[in-house]
Design a protein around this motif. Structure first.
Motif, PDB file in Angstrom:
ATOM      1  N   VAL A 100      -6.486  10.998  -6.885  1.00 53.73           N
ATOM      2  CA  VAL A 100      -6.996  10.266  -5.848  1.00 53.73           C
ATOM      3  C   VAL A 100      -8.489  10.228  -5.931  1.00 53.73           C
ATOM      4  O   VAL A 100      -9.055  10.963  -6.237  1.00 53.73           O
ATOM      5  N   PRO A 101      -8.853   8.863  -5.952  1.00 57.39           N
ATOM      6  CA  PRO A 101     -10.369   8.694  -6.521  1.00 57.39           C
ATOM      7  C   PRO A 101     -11.274   9.376  -5.300  1.00 57.39           C
ATOM      8  O   PRO A 101     -10.849   9.504  -4.223  1.00 57.39           O
ATOM      9  N   HIS A 102     -12.431   9.539  -6.042  1.00 57.17           N
ATOM     10  CA  HIS A 102     -13.417   9.980  -4.867  1.00 57.17           C
ATOM     11  C   HIS A 102     -13.851   9.016  -3.956  1.00 57.17           C
ATOM     12  O   HIS A 102     -14.014   9.506  -2.942  1.00 57.17           O
ATOM     13  N   THR A 149      -8.249 -12.126   3.233  1.00 55.14           N
ATOM     14  CA  THR A 149      -8.557 -12.501   4.792  1.00 55.14           C
ATOM     15  C   THR A 149      -9.356 -11.339   5.193  1.00 55.14           C
ATOM     16  O   THR A 149      -8.892 -10.168   4.674  1.00 55.14           O
ATOM     17  N   PRO A 150     -10.078 -11.297   6.241  1.00 55.71           N
ATOM     18  CA  PRO A 150     -10.457 -10.152   6.934  1.00 55.71           C
ATOM     19  C   PRO A 150      -9.469  -9.050   7.215  1.00 55.71           C
ATOM     20  O   PRO A 150      -9.530  -7.799   7.109  1.00 55.71           O
ATOM     21  N   GLN A 151      -8.110  -9.534   7.747  1.00 49.88           N
ATOM     22  CA  GLN A 151      -7.015  -8.676   7.933  1.00 49.88           C
ATOM     23  C   GLN A 151      -6.528  -7.931   6.936  1.00 49.88           C
ATOM     24  O   GLN A 151      -6.140  -6.870   7.005  1.00 49.88           O
ATOM     25  N   ARG A 152      -6.328  -8.819   5.758  1.00 50.82           N
ATOM     26  CA  ARG A 152      -5.794  -7.980   4.656  1.00 50.82           C
ATOM     27  C   ARG A 152      -6.841  -7.230   4.028  1.00 50.82           C
ATOM     28  O   ARG A 152      -6.375  -6.043   3.487  1.00 50.82           O
ATOM     29  N   TYR A 153      -8.134  -7.101   4.094  1.00 50.31           N
ATOM     30  CA  TYR A 153      -9.084  -6.273   3.897  1.00 50.31           C
ATOM     31  C   TYR A 153      -8.726  -4.826   4.622  1.00 50.31           C
ATOM     32  O   TYR A 153      -8.805  -3.848   4.260  1.00 50.31           O
ATOM     33  N   ILE A 154      -8.460  -5.391   5.984  1.00 48.24           N
ATOM     34  CA  ILE A 154      -8.262  -4.166   6.916  1.00 48.24           C
ATOM     35  C   ILE A 154      -6.827  -3.195   6.679  1.00 48.24           C
ATOM     36  O   ILE A 154      -6.863  -1.993   6.930  1.00 48.24           O
ATOM     37  N   ASP A 155      -5.995  -4.013   6.309  1.00 45.86           N
ATOM     38  CA  ASP A 155      -4.641  -3.461   5.723  1.00 45.86           C
ATOM     39  C   ASP A 155      -5.006  -2.667   4.545  1.00 45.86           C
ATOM     40  O   ASP A 155      -4.439  -1.349   4.501  1.00 45.86           O
ATOM     41  N   ILE A 156      -5.520  -3.178   3.617  1.00 41.65           N
ATOM     42  CA  ILE A 156      -5.886  -2.440   2.383  1.00 41.65           C
ATOM     43  C   ILE A 156      -6.576  -1.092   2.444  1.00 41.65           C
ATOM     44  O   ILE A 156      -6.305  -0.050   2.167  1.00 41.65           O
ATOM     45  N   MET A 157      -7.640  -1.339   3.291  1.00 41.94           N
ATOM     46  CA  MET A 157      -8.414  -0.054   3.661  1.00 41.94           C
ATOM     47  C   MET A 157      -7.577   0.955   4.456  1.00 41.94           C
ATOM     48  O   MET A 157      -7.760   2.142   4.389  1.00 41.94           O
ATOM     49  N   GLY A 158      -6.703   0.430   5.314  1.00 33.56           N
ATOM     50  CA  GLY A 158      -5.750   1.605   5.626  1.00 33.56           C
ATOM     51  C   GLY A 158      -4.718   2.274   4.872  1.00 33.56           C
ATOM     52  O   GLY A 158      -4.642   3.512   4.871  1.00 33.56           O
ATOM     53  N   GLN A 159      -4.447   1.642   3.753  1.00 32.63           N
ATOM     54  CA  GLN A 159      -3.590   2.127   2.860  1.00 32.63           C
ATOM     55  C   GLN A 159      -4.487   3.074   1.922  1.00 32.63           C
ATOM     56  O   GLN A 159      -4.057   4.241   1.801  1.00 32.63           O
ATOM     57  N   ILE A 160      -5.639   2.902   1.713  1.00 34.38           N
ATOM     58  CA  ILE A 160      -6.824   3.587   0.966  1.00 34.38           C
ATOM     59  C   ILE A 160      -6.974   4.937   1.598  1.00 34.38           C
ATOM     60  O   ILE A 160      -6.908   5.928   1.200  1.00 34.38           O
ATOM     61  N   GLY A 212      -3.423   7.192   1.746  1.00 33.11           N
ATOM     62  CA  GLY A 212      -2.372   7.319   0.568  1.00 33.11           C
ATOM     63  C   GLY A 212      -1.442   8.391   0.666  1.00 33.11           C
ATOM     64  O   GLY A 212      -1.392   9.296   1.243  1.00 33.11           O
ATOM     65  N   PRO A 213      -0.413   8.285  -0.054  1.00 32.07           N
ATOM     66  CA  PRO A 213       0.547   9.319  -0.210  1.00 32.07           C
ATOM     67  C   PRO A 213       0.129  10.769  -0.798  1.00 32.07           C
ATOM     68  O   PRO A 213       0.868  11.730  -0.538  1.00 32.07           O
ATOM     69  N   HIS A 214      -0.921  10.623  -1.460  1.00 30.95           N
ATOM     70  CA  HIS A 214      -1.478  11.900  -2.058  1.00 30.95           C
ATOM     71  C   HIS A 214      -2.801  12.531  -1.292  1.00 30.95           C
ATOM     72  O   HIS A 214      -3.586  13.198  -2.075  1.00 30.95           O
ATOM     73  N   GLY A 215      -3.023  11.942  -0.207  1.00 29.67           N
ATOM     74  CA  GLY A 215      -4.070  12.387   0.539  1.00 29.67           C
ATOM     75  C   GLY A 215      -5.006  11.006   0.283  1.00 29.67           C
ATOM     76  O   GLY A 215      -5.280  10.453  -0.519  1.00 29.67           O
ATOM     77  N   GLY A 216      -5.517  10.593   1.446  1.00 31.74           N
ATOM     78  CA  GLY A 216      -6.383   9.348   1.399  1.00 31.74           C
ATOM     79  C   GLY A 216      -7.762   9.703   0.738  1.00 31.74           C
ATOM     80  O   GLY A 216      -8.354  10.553   0.500  1.00 31.74           O
ATOM     81  N   VAL A 217      -8.459   8.440   0.230  1.00 33.33           N
ATOM     82  CA  VAL A 217      -9.472   8.481  -0.327  1.00 33.33           C
ATOM     83  C   VAL A 217     -10.731   8.558   0.897  1.00 33.33           C
ATOM     84  O   VAL A 217     -10.412   7.985   1.841  1.00 33.33           O
ATOM     85  N   GLY A 218     -11.704   9.383   0.711  1.00 36.36           N
ATOM     86  CA  GLY A 218     -12.515   9.818   1.858  1.00 36.36           C
ATOM     87  C   GLY A 218     -13.835   9.130   1.978  1.00 36.36           C
ATOM     88  O   GLY A 218     -14.602   9.327   2.774  1.00 36.36           O
ATOM     89  N   LYS A 219     -14.029   8.052   0.945  1.00 36.87           N
ATOM     90  CA  LYS A 219     -15.363   7.519   0.882  1.00 36.87           C
ATOM     91  C   LYS A 219     -15.097   6.028   0.325  1.00 36.87           C
ATOM     92  O   LYS A 219     -14.584   5.652  -0.401  1.00 36.87           O
ATOM     93  N   ALA A 268     -13.556   1.677   8.381  1.00 38.37           N
ATOM     94  CA  ALA A 268     -13.778   3.025   7.602  1.00 38.37           C
ATOM     95  C   ALA A 268     -14.070   4.194   8.458  1.00 38.37           C
ATOM     96  O   ALA A 268     -13.448   5.171   8.213  1.00 38.37           O
ATOM     97  N   GLN A 269     -14.985   3.945   9.393  1.00 41.90           N
ATOM     98  CA  GLN A 269     -15.579   4.990  10.384  1.00 41.90           C
ATOM     99  C   GLN A 269     -14.247   5.384  11.177  1.00 41.90           C
ATOM    100  O   GLN A 269     -14.208   6.669  11.481  1.00 41.90           O
ATOM    101  N   SER A 270     -13.647   4.499  11.679  1.00 39.29           N
ATOM    102  CA  SER A 270     -12.502   4.811  12.644  1.00 39.29           C
ATOM    103  C   SER A 270     -11.478   5.664  11.666  1.00 39.29           C
ATOM    104  O   SER A 270     -10.591   6.520  12.345  1.00 39.29           O
ATOM    105  N   ASN A 271     -11.284   5.317  10.417  1.00 47.73           N
ATOM    106  CA  ASN A 271     -10.290   6.395   9.336  1.00 47.73           C
ATOM    107  C   ASN A 271     -10.853   7.561   9.140  1.00 47.73           C
ATOM    108  O   ASN A 271     -10.457   8.421   8.244  1.00 47.73           O
ATOM    109  N   GLY A 272     -12.075   7.788   9.697  1.00 44.72           N
ATOM    110  CA  GLY A 272     -13.037   9.278   9.372  1.00 44.72           C
ATOM    111  C   GLY A 272     -13.495   9.003   7.872  1.00 44.72           C
ATOM    112  O   GLY A 272     -13.759  10.302   7.326  1.00 44.72           O
ATOM    113  N   GLN A 273     -13.789   7.922   7.405  1.00 45.83           N
ATOM    114  CA  GLN A 273     -14.240   7.932   5.800  1.00 45.83           C
ATOM    115  C   GLN A 273     -15.843   8.109   5.877  1.00 45.83           C
ATOM    116  O   GLN A 273     -16.425   7.331   6.784  1.00 45.83           O
TER     117      GLN A 273
END
Length: 201
Positions: free
Chosen positions: A38-40, A75-86, A89-96, A119-124
């Protein structure tokens, strides 16, 4: 100013690359191969969607001048989708999440507020590398959110000490006072953060 609990010799060792960042390199390599590391942090580089040029400046020292403005952007929505995946993630999400624009300042991206909000809503933790030329009221509110991660940061590059020198350094031929606008933007953020007792510096 942030106070560090580290002894001076520890700080010196860390910044001279004497501290091992990976405890077991073989285990680390295996995690990379197995895609379980999991990246920092993850850096997002959104590019401006509209306009003939990617950036509003034409600094002679910047690689961005060689980057063509093309319609090939997420697209803006694709960025948001990818950020949700980040974040989930299955091994614990990236926090930053770090925002650094593609061949321009990240604040030149029309939907930067949505990405920061996500990002802030995801707690990052969020980090910025910016010239702080354009800052919306919504972004000021997000940067001053008392519930944002305390270690989030907003790194600013000013490059000059007067309006004239600022324009000269950034190859601005118009008599626009960008330097004073940057100072005003920083004041807006600082004032709002003080009003909200926002965490961090």
């Amino acid at each position: 100013m942030v106070q560090s609990n580290e002894a001076p010799q520890d700080i010196e060792a860390r910044y001279s690359y004497e501290v091992p960042y990976v405890a077991n390199k073989d285990q680390f390599i295996e995690q990379v191969i197995q895609k379980t590391i999991v990246p920092h942090q993850v850096e997002i580089q959104p590019g401006r969607l509209k306009g003939q040029n990617i950036c509003w400046l034409s600094c002679s020292y910047c690689y961005g001048g060689q980057s063509p403005q093309t319609p090939n952007r997420l697209t803006p929505q694709r960025y948001i989708d990818i950020m949700g995946q980040i974040a989930n993630g299955p091994h614990g999400g990236v926090g930053k999440i770090i925002f650094a624009g593609y061949a321009t300042d990240p604040l030149n991206y029309e939907h930067i507020d949505d990405l920061v909000d996500t990002a802030q809503s995801n707690g990052q933790i969020t980090g910025f590398n910016t010239k702080a030329i354009r800052i919306s009221d919504r972004l000021v509110d997000l940067l001053a959110d008392p519930n944002a991660a305390a270690t989030s940061y907003f790194n600013i590059s000013i490059d000059a000490g007067s309006p004239e020198k600022y324009n000269q350094v950034h190859d601005v031929t118009a008599k626009t006072d960008i330097y004073s606008k940057v100072l005003e933007n920083l004041s807006r953020i600082s004032t709002k953060r003080d009003e909200n007792s926002a965490p961090g510096i």
